[in-house]
Design a protein around this motif. Sequence first.
Motif, short mmCIF file in Angstrom:
data_model
loop_
_atom_site.label_atom_id
_atom_site.label_comp_id
_atom_site.label_asym_id
_atom_site.label_seq_id
_atom_site.Cartn_x
_atom_site.Cartn_y
_atom_site.Cartn_z
N MET A 51 6.77 1.73 -4.86
CA MET A 51 6.93 0.44 -5.53
C MET A 51 8.27 0.41 -6.28
O MET A 51 9.02 -0.57 -6.18
CB MET A 51 5.73 0.26 -6.49
CG MET A 51 5.72 -1.00 -7.28
SD MET A 51 6.44 -0.80 -8.91
CE MET A 51 5.13 0.02 -9.81
N ALA A 73 6.50 -4.63 -13.70
CA ALA A 73 5.88 -3.48 -13.03
C ALA A 73 5.30 -2.48 -14.04
O ALA A 73 4.59 -1.56 -13.65
CB ALA A 73 6.89 -2.79 -12.13
N MET A 87 0.82 4.01 -19.57
CA MET A 87 0.04 4.67 -18.53
C MET A 87 0.05 6.18 -18.71
O MET A 87 -0.47 6.90 -17.88
CB MET A 87 0.64 4.35 -17.15
CG MET A 87 0.67 2.90 -16.78
SD MET A 87 -0.97 2.17 -16.73
CE MET A 87 -1.67 3.10 -15.37
N TYR A 131 5.56 -7.49 -6.45
CA TYR A 131 5.47 -6.04 -6.40
C TYR A 131 4.17 -5.64 -7.07
O TYR A 131 3.73 -6.31 -8.01
CB TYR A 131 6.63 -5.41 -7.17
CG TYR A 131 7.98 -5.79 -6.66
CD1 TYR A 131 8.48 -5.20 -5.50
CD2 TYR A 131 8.74 -6.74 -7.31
CE1 TYR A 131 9.73 -5.55 -5.02
CE2 TYR A 131 9.99 -7.11 -6.84
CZ TYR A 131 10.48 -6.51 -5.69
OH TYR A 131 11.70 -6.86 -5.21
N ALA A 132 3.58 -4.57 -6.61
CA ALA A 132 2.44 -4.02 -7.35
C ALA A 132 2.96 -3.54 -8.69
O ALA A 132 4.13 -3.22 -8.82
CB ALA A 132 1.85 -2.87 -6.57
N SER A 133 2.11 -3.50 -9.70
CA SER A 133 2.56 -2.94 -10.97
C SER A 133 1.93 -1.57 -11.14
O SER A 133 0.97 -1.23 -10.46
CB SER A 133 2.14 -3.85 -12.13
OG SER A 133 0.74 -3.76 -12.30
N LEU A 134 2.50 -0.82 -12.07
CA LEU A 134 2.00 0.53 -12.33
C LEU A 134 0.50 0.52 -12.68
O LEU A 134 -0.29 1.26 -12.07
CB LEU A 134 2.85 1.10 -13.47
CG LEU A 134 2.85 2.56 -13.80
CD1 LEU A 134 2.97 3.40 -12.56
CD2 LEU A 134 4.02 2.83 -14.73
N PRO A 135 0.05 -0.34 -13.62
CA PRO A 135 -1.39 -0.35 -13.91
C PRO A 135 -2.22 -0.73 -12.68
O PRO A 135 -3.29 -0.15 -12.47
CB PRO A 135 -1.53 -1.43 -15.01
CG PRO A 135 -0.18 -1.51 -15.63
CD PRO A 135 0.81 -1.20 -14.55
N ILE A 195 -1.52 -0.23 -9.51
CA ILE A 195 -1.56 0.89 -8.56
C ILE A 195 -2.66 1.86 -8.97
O ILE A 195 -3.43 2.35 -8.14
CB ILE A 195 -0.19 1.62 -8.52
CG1 ILE A 195 0.84 0.76 -7.79
CG2 ILE A 195 -0.32 2.98 -7.85
CD1 ILE A 195 2.26 1.31 -7.77
N MET A 196 -2.77 2.10 -10.27
CA MET A 196 -3.81 3.03 -10.74
C MET A 196 -5.20 2.43 -10.54
O MET A 196 -6.13 3.12 -10.17
CB MET A 196 -3.57 3.41 -12.21
CG MET A 196 -2.23 4.10 -12.47
SD MET A 196 -1.87 5.48 -11.35
CE MET A 196 -3.02 6.71 -11.98
N LYS A 255 -6.62 2.69 -6.97
CA LYS A 255 -7.19 3.97 -6.55
C LYS A 255 -8.72 3.94 -6.55
O LYS A 255 -9.37 4.70 -5.85
CB LYS A 255 -6.72 5.09 -7.49
CG LYS A 255 -5.32 5.58 -7.21
CD LYS A 255 -4.82 6.49 -8.32
CE LYS A 255 -5.66 7.74 -8.51
NZ LYS A 255 -5.40 8.80 -7.57
#
Lengths: 599, 249
Positions: A43, A87, A101, B185-189, B191-192, B195
Amino acid sequence: MSMIVDRRNVDFLLYEVFDTQKILSAPIYQNFDRDAVTAILDMAQAIAEDKYFSCSADIDVNEPRFVDGGVLVPSVIKDALAAYAEAGFFAATFSEEWGGMQLPWHIYVQISNLFTCANTSINSYAFLTVANANVINTFGSDAQQALYLPPMLEGRWFGTMCLSEPQAGSSLADIKTKAEPTEDDYYRITGTKMWISGGDQDISENIIHLVLARIPGGPPGVKGISLFIVPKIRVESGRSLGELNNVGLSGLIHKMGNRGTTNTILNFGEGGECRGYLIGEPHKGLQYMFHMMNEARIAVGQGSVMSAQAGYLYSLDYARQRPQGRLPGEKEPSSPQVTIIEHADVKRMLMAQKAYVEGGAALIAYCAQLIDQEKLVTDSTEKKRLALLLEILTPVAKSWPSEFCLEANKLAIQVLGGYGYTREYPVERFYRDNRLNLIHEGTHAIHGIDLLGRKVRMQGGAALSVFLEEISKSVEDGAGYESIAPFASTLQNTITNLIEASEAVLAEDSLRRQLANATIYLDAFGHVVIAWMWLLQSIAATEGLSGNDVVDAHFYEGKLKACRFFFTYELPKTKAQFDLVASLDDTCLNAEATHFIGV
Amino acid sequence: MKVIVPVKRVIDYNVKARVKPDQSGVDLANVKMSMNPFDEIAVEEAIRMKETGTVTEIIAVSIGPQQAQETIRTALAMGADRGILVKTDETVEPLAVAKILKAIVEQEKPELVMLGKQAIDDDCNQTGQMLAALLDWPQGTFASEVKFTDGKLQVTREIDGGLQTIEINMPAVVTTDLRLNEPRYASLPNIMKAKKKPIDMKSPEDYEVDITPRLNVLKVTEPAKREAGVKVESAAELVKKLREEAGVI
Ligand SMILES: Cc1cc2nc3c(=O)[nH]c(=O)nc-3n(C[C@H](O)[C@H](O)[C@H](O)COP(=O)(O)OP(=O)(O)OC[C@H]3O[C@@H](n4cnc5c(N)ncnc54)[C@H](O)[C@@H]3O)c2cc1C
């Protein structure tokens, strides 16, 4: 092939050379595994390529402008940083309490690599904001954290670092900016800061400056410097924005490279009261700032490796396509020309770039995971060891890439010949961008003095001992492989030179003479560290090649070639350098100002 | 309504493809792979329809090797709800893909299948049309705008020389063109979070589809290098060259 990253190399560093899995197995990182890291890097790479890389040439030409007392930043820079914020990268490494995170730092460093390589001058805004938020998170009061961290970590307010002044760059002991106490909870700040990156811009809603200043009556020199939070716009209760805080912008500085990052002269207290809020205790400001400097300095080295990587990948691609000339001995003029990658000297230039870039990238990755390990270990002796190792490696991680990855950028231009010297091709820009890294966050000379004058002798040589222990372990490992053993023994001999030079310096009475050739020492010391990184990579590559079903043979063989290059073409240079340092030569020390042109 | 979005794992659009020396195909060793960009547009459109309340569930389906699971995860990180991976290491041609999708449609009973108009690796531009034929569903291909009103779909299609707007009954197949939207775009949170979303593991046999290739690839070569251009003196000369040499007017 991507023009900003070799993902195979990233995986090689994370999973084959160093042990990311071990760090990820710590309970606080339990959510992360290799798949998640890959998805995050995918990403990040997409955003870096689409939003950062695509406008890197444009913002070099159409740089931010000073108009009517304010700054106009090109909209592509705002878009890129908005995508970064959306993001979730500003908060990535912070705890959940702050909406983060809890991403391990060394993974964040790999992410930053992508953005830095794609467009280093946009990434600076994000980097400075995260570094600034880290200081507030570590040393700020609960109230300061609650006030400033959320908007910064959402990417709505940006941060800066205000240390330098026109008359005080290398010598922070001489800063003059004043902070006078008031009846209220703030200090009144007056003075001029120079070179402040991101010091003004119209991207974020507010700017949070971290300012070093003196409280009158405090001790002179670095012991009397305190750290203040100084917002561009005053923050009222409930975090609403109030009046301007009288941080005057004198203008923008016009730079050689890195043009997307504004660079400013700021007059604090110009036109009215400028309010600053003390962080922690008075007179401890430099200490607080330096706590963050490990990360910041490693980030400078990282920036340098990435500018070089951009040039390396570009010139490699070019060399595979540009037909020119024939190989020695080919006399038939009508025979087809070869592509220039066939010429031995072009291969030398590419191999040198590979050795510098991937050697530097390994060092940055290594230091970044030391930072995580230091946080994770509970055993106090081990924690201390890791801290010492980082202390001694930090000046190297900052400086070695600044010097030698810049050399890589020089070679990238050379590979393109005349085209490389034109502004139609990006390699001259990468050189200009990278040229900064020898100067900021402490000049090359200052880090030489830091290494030889402080780090190698700190706590009775404890940091140097830890470094030598670690490198000796790798030498022992390397000696166990037939093909690597010769390199291991060469490195062992070079370490002996390093120790002898260090001892000779310490035996000298005059401190001036001791430090006269500190920069030479820094360069040679750095070469030893990078040779170590290549030894580690060649061990991992040999292991990789020994497996069944090797699909990556070319990749591993390339690693072994670059290792051999570094040990054969580069490391021998250190012998002359260490000998010079050990001789305590005073040619330069004793040259007078009048010796240069006779008057 | 329920939407199925098929997503294909392809060579990343930023990667300069190199042909294998034996001309048997494109060299994929150590090459970055990602979701077919047209499929990203399809995922994005489905998510937007979910955000406006038209869609209730988005299922991302991929047919390919184990690693295609990563492509499904990307769709889940963007906002799809669950995934189905039909795992195979064989080459799957559009017809085989369409047959597997048909079987999945019969099980899942979506009202809409939204696909990319083509995949950037083989550029076939066939799967959506074949699927519509096999299902005997209406199709709206090359969509640059999709509107759902009164139980029907209005699809604006990019055609040679302009735009064509058609109305089709549901259930339907839609294939997406470049200008339909700009995928997030996917975001970091996210993406988690992705899962934890479920992915069903299947095989072509589960759907009783024979995926044996029907085509035989003779050879793959690099496109011819572009020759240097020439400068013309006048418009008249240009017209002459276009007519006589290029034969295009
Ligand atoms: C693009 C850019 C961005 C910057 N961003 C920031 C920022 O965001 N915040 C900030 O606070 N600062 C920033 N700086 C300032 C930077 O850190 C200083 O420029 C740097 O520390 C050097 O200070 P100076 O320019 O005053 O040079 P000087 O200190 O005058 O140095 C001139 C030369 O003398 C040498 N020298 C000086 N003292 C010694 C010594 N004791 N021994 C041996 N040699 C010595 C130096 O190595 C150098 O070669 C930035 C600078 C630039 C160019």
